[in-house]
Design a protein around this motif. Sequence first.
Motif, PDB file in Angstrom:
ATOM      1  N   ASP A 201      -3.647  -1.465  -4.969  1.00  0.00           N
ATOM      2  CA  ASP A 201      -4.709  -1.570  -3.971  1.00  0.00           C
ATOM      3  C   ASP A 201      -5.544  -2.817  -4.231  1.00  0.00           C
ATOM      4  O   ASP A 201      -5.289  -3.574  -5.173  1.00  0.00           O
ATOM      5  CB  ASP A 201      -5.572  -0.308  -3.932  1.00  0.00           C
ATOM      6  CG  ASP A 201      -6.304  -0.038  -5.228  1.00  0.00           C
ATOM      7  OD1 ASP A 201      -6.421  -0.962  -6.070  1.00  0.00           O
ATOM      8  OD2 ASP A 201      -6.781   1.087  -5.412  1.00  0.00           O
ATOM      9  N   ARG A 202      -6.514  -3.028  -3.400  1.00  0.00           N
ATOM     10  CA  ARG A 202      -7.335  -4.240  -3.417  1.00  0.00           C
ATOM     11  C   ARG A 202      -8.100  -4.419  -4.738  1.00  0.00           C
ATOM     12  O   ARG A 202      -8.458  -5.540  -5.102  1.00  0.00           O
ATOM     13  CB  ARG A 202      -8.312  -4.191  -2.232  1.00  0.00           C
ATOM     14  CG  ARG A 202      -8.973  -5.497  -1.911  1.00  0.00           C
ATOM     15  CD  ARG A 202      -9.626  -5.485  -0.545  1.00  0.00           C
ATOM     16  NE  ARG A 202      -8.689  -5.426   0.559  1.00  0.00           N
ATOM     17  CZ  ARG A 202      -7.957  -6.456   1.003  1.00  0.00           C
ATOM     18  NH1 ARG A 202      -8.050  -7.607   0.402  1.00  0.00           N
ATOM     19  NH2 ARG A 202      -7.158  -6.319   2.024  1.00  0.00           N
TER      20      ARG A 202
ATOM     21  N   GLY B 112       0.819  -1.208   0.000  1.00  0.00           N
ATOM     22  CA  GLY B 112       0.000   0.000   0.000  1.00  0.00           C
ATOM     23  C   GLY B 112       0.854   1.260   0.000  1.00  0.00           C
ATOM     24  O   GLY B 112       2.055   1.231  -0.269  1.00  0.00           O
TER      25      GLY B 112
END
Length: 111
Positions: A49-50, A34
């Motif tokens: 990111d996710r 991150g």
Amino acid sequence: MGTPHTYRVIVRGTFDGLSPESRERLLAEVEEHGLAAMRFTEEGSLTYDRALKHFSYRLVVESDAEDGDEMAGALAEERVEAALAALGHGHRGLKSTVTDLDTMKINRKGR
């Protein structure tokens, strides 16, 4: 050979054609990649990111000053392609932003 310069390069791209295994590994490591992980290193620092859509790699590259920013960007993109291939992560659309640290002006506030 000219004078070697040190460049900071940000290579941005888009994940593409990720296998289920790649997605699983990336999601398992998302907290390690991150904003807090952003560092300029020779081996490169991957951030994402996710959503697993876009990513950036931050690298330090040494290159001949006569070859200019374009060569530093190309060298960085080659490193990123090799690193992502070694991990088995598909990608596309690499674009580089290059800063020559040896010619960068630093404006200091007067005291």
